[in-house]
Design a protein around this motif. Structure first.
Motif, PDB file in Angstrom:
ATOM      1  N   LEU A  30       4.973 -20.386 -16.089  1.00 23.98           N
ATOM      2  CA  LEU A  30       3.599 -20.208 -15.606  1.00 23.98           C
ATOM      3  C   LEU A  30       2.620 -20.074 -16.767  1.00 23.98           C
ATOM      4  O   LEU A  30       1.560 -20.697 -16.770  1.00 23.98           O
ATOM      5  N   VAL A  31       2.973 -19.262 -17.743  1.00 27.52           N
ATOM      6  CA  VAL A  31       2.095 -19.074 -18.901  1.00 27.52           C
ATOM      7  C   VAL A  31       1.894 -20.395 -19.635  1.00 27.52           C
ATOM      8  O   VAL A  31       0.770 -20.770 -19.965  1.00 27.52           O
ATOM      9  N   SER A  32       2.966 -21.133 -19.881  1.00 26.29           N
ATOM     10  CA  SER A  32       2.840 -22.388 -20.634  1.00 26.29           C
ATOM     11  C   SER A  32       2.030 -23.422 -19.867  1.00 26.29           C
ATOM     12  O   SER A  32       1.183 -24.113 -20.450  1.00 26.29           O
ATOM     13  N   GLN A  33       2.254 -23.534 -18.571  1.00 27.30           N
ATOM     14  CA  GLN A  33       1.531 -24.532 -17.776  1.00 27.30           C
ATOM     15  C   GLN A  33       0.065 -24.163 -17.594  1.00 27.30           C
ATOM     16  O   GLN A  33      -0.813 -25.013 -17.716  1.00 27.30           O
ATOM     17  N   LEU A  34      -0.196 -22.892 -17.303  1.00 33.34           N
ATOM     18  CA  LEU A  34      -1.581 -22.478 -17.064  1.00 33.34           C
ATOM     19  C   LEU A  34      -2.411 -22.451 -18.341  1.00 33.34           C
ATOM     20  O   LEU A  34      -3.620 -22.636 -18.297  1.00 33.34           O
ATOM     21  N   SER A  35      -1.777 -22.251 -19.479  1.00 29.74           N
ATOM     22  CA  SER A  35      -2.540 -22.252 -20.726  1.00 29.74           C
ATOM     23  C   SER A  35      -2.596 -23.647 -21.340  1.00 29.74           C
ATOM     24  O   SER A  35      -3.397 -23.899 -22.226  1.00 29.74           O
ATOM     25  N   GLY A  36      -1.759 -24.556 -20.876  1.00 32.31           N
ATOM     26  CA  GLY A  36      -1.733 -25.917 -21.406  1.00 32.31           C
ATOM     27  C   GLY A  36      -2.614 -26.848 -20.594  1.00 32.31           C
ATOM     28  O   GLY A  36      -3.820 -26.932 -20.788  1.00 32.31           O
ATOM     29  N   ALA A  95       2.078 -34.481  -5.282  1.00 36.87           N
ATOM     30  CA  ALA A  95       0.712 -35.004  -5.190  1.00 36.87           C
ATOM     31  C   ALA A  95      -0.027 -34.775  -6.497  1.00 36.87           C
ATOM     32  O   ALA A  95       0.000 -33.678  -7.058  1.00 36.87           O
ATOM     33  N   GLY A  96      -0.663 -35.819  -6.980  1.00 40.83           N
ATOM     34  CA  GLY A  96      -1.382 -35.710  -8.243  1.00 40.83           C
ATOM     35  C   GLY A  96      -2.593 -34.793  -8.163  1.00 40.83           C
ATOM     36  O   GLY A  96      -3.244 -34.683  -7.135  1.00 40.83           O
ATOM     37  N   GLY A  97      -2.859 -34.109  -9.247  1.00 42.95           N
ATOM     38  CA  GLY A  97      -4.064 -33.303  -9.358  1.00 42.95           C
ATOM     39  C   GLY A  97      -4.029 -31.949  -8.673  1.00 42.95           C
ATOM     40  O   GLY A  97      -5.055 -31.284  -8.610  1.00 42.95           O
ATOM     41  N   VAL A  98      -2.890 -31.516  -8.151  1.00 36.28           N
ATOM     42  CA  VAL A  98      -2.856 -30.229  -7.457  1.00 36.28           C
ATOM     43  C   VAL A  98      -2.023 -29.174  -8.181  1.00 36.28           C
ATOM     44  O   VAL A  98      -1.930 -28.037  -7.714  1.00 36.28           O
ATOM     45  N   ALA A  99      -1.415 -29.528  -9.296  1.00 34.30           N
ATOM     46  CA  ALA A  99      -0.515 -28.613  -9.993  1.00 34.30           C
ATOM     47  C   ALA A  99      -1.206 -27.319 -10.395  1.00 34.30           C
ATOM     48  O   ALA A  99      -0.659 -26.228 -10.185  1.00 34.30           O
ATOM     49  N   CYS A 100      -2.388 -27.412 -10.977  1.00 33.33           N
ATOM     50  CA  CYS A 100      -3.085 -26.202 -11.428  1.00 33.33           C
ATOM     51  C   CYS A 100      -3.438 -25.290 -10.249  1.00 33.33           C
ATOM     52  O   CYS A 100      -3.270 -24.073 -10.343  1.00 33.33           O
ATOM     53  N   ARG A 101      -3.887 -25.882  -9.169  1.00 32.82           N
ATOM     54  CA  ARG A 101      -4.213 -25.082  -7.987  1.00 32.82           C
ATOM     55  C   ARG A 101      -2.960 -24.423  -7.431  1.00 32.82           C
ATOM     56  O   ARG A 101      -2.971 -23.243  -7.070  1.00 32.82           O
ATOM     57  N   TYR A 102      -1.858 -25.172  -7.361  1.00 28.94           N
ATOM     58  CA  TYR A 102      -0.591 -24.639  -6.855  1.00 28.94           C
ATOM     59  C   TYR A 102      -0.127 -23.461  -7.707  1.00 28.94           C
ATOM     60  O   TYR A 102       0.245 -22.408  -7.182  1.00 28.94           O
ATOM     61  N   THR A 152      -1.913 -21.561  -9.738  1.00 24.96           N
ATOM     62  CA  THR A 152      -2.870 -20.458  -9.614  1.00 24.96           C
ATOM     63  C   THR A 152      -2.620 -19.681  -8.329  1.00 24.96           C
ATOM     64  O   THR A 152      -2.575 -18.447  -8.336  1.00 24.96           O
ATOM     65  N   GLU A 153      -2.430 -20.391  -7.230  1.00 29.68           N
ATOM     66  CA  GLU A 153      -2.182 -19.713  -5.957  1.00 29.68           C
ATOM     67  C   GLU A 153      -0.821 -19.012  -5.957  1.00 29.68           C
ATOM     68  O   GLU A 153      -0.667 -17.952  -5.364  1.00 29.68           O
ATOM     69  N   TRP A 154       0.168 -19.577  -6.655  1.00 30.71           N
ATOM     70  CA  TRP A 154       1.486 -18.934  -6.777  1.00 30.71           C
ATOM     71  C   TRP A 154       1.331 -17.563  -7.444  1.00 30.71           C
ATOM     72  O   TRP A 154       1.859 -16.563  -6.973  1.00 30.71           O
ATOM     73  N   VAL A 155       0.573 -17.533  -8.540  1.00 29.43           N
ATOM     74  CA  VAL A 155       0.350 -16.276  -9.267  1.00 29.43           C
ATOM     75  C   VAL A 155      -0.412 -15.283  -8.393  1.00 29.43           C
ATOM     76  O   VAL A 155      -0.088 -14.096  -8.358  1.00 29.43           O
ATOM     77  N   GLN A 156      -1.416 -15.758  -7.659  1.00 32.82           N
ATOM     78  CA  GLN A 156      -2.197 -14.875  -6.804  1.00 32.82           C
ATOM     79  C   GLN A 156      -1.333 -14.242  -5.714  1.00 32.82           C
ATOM     80  O   GLN A 156      -1.474 -13.056  -5.417  1.00 32.82           O
ATOM     81  N   VAL A 157      -0.429 -15.010  -5.125  1.00 37.81           N
ATOM     82  CA  VAL A 157       0.462 -14.480  -4.089  1.00 37.81           C
ATOM     83  C   VAL A 157       1.409 -13.442  -4.698  1.00 37.81           C
ATOM     84  O   VAL A 157       1.610 -12.360  -4.133  1.00 37.81           O
ATOM     85  N   LYS A 158       1.978 -13.758  -5.849  1.00 29.40           N
ATOM     86  CA  LYS A 158       2.883 -12.810  -6.515  1.00 29.40           C
ATOM     87  C   LYS A 158       2.159 -11.500  -6.811  1.00 29.40           C
ATOM     88  O   LYS A 158       2.702 -10.417  -6.586  1.00 29.40           O
TER      89      LYS A 158
END
Length: 70
Positions: free
Chosen positions: A51-57, A21-28, A30-36
């Protein structure tokens, strides 16, 4: 999430599966990191680097601290 999407995901981490689904990658991510972090789960090097490359990009406006690799 549909049943088919859930089955295709299995137990894969973000470098190997992302929601279609478009537009949900950043939320997904972010929530992945929060659960970890919440459950003190470890990250492998590939997962951490992805995670670092995607969240900072593409998620540049999102502020998330990625735990260190254990």
């Amino acid at each position: 999430m549909t049943d088919n999407a859930n089955q295709s995901k299995g137990d894969q981490d973000p470098p190997h599966w992302m929601p279609s689904a478009g537009g949900v990658a950043c939320r997904y991510l972010t929530e992945w990191v929060q659960v970890k972090d919440r459950w003190r789960l470890s990250l492998d090097t590939g997962e951490h680097d992805y995670l670092v490359s995607q969240l900072s990009g593409s998620c540049g406006a999102t502020s998330v601290t990625v735990p260190t690799v254990v």
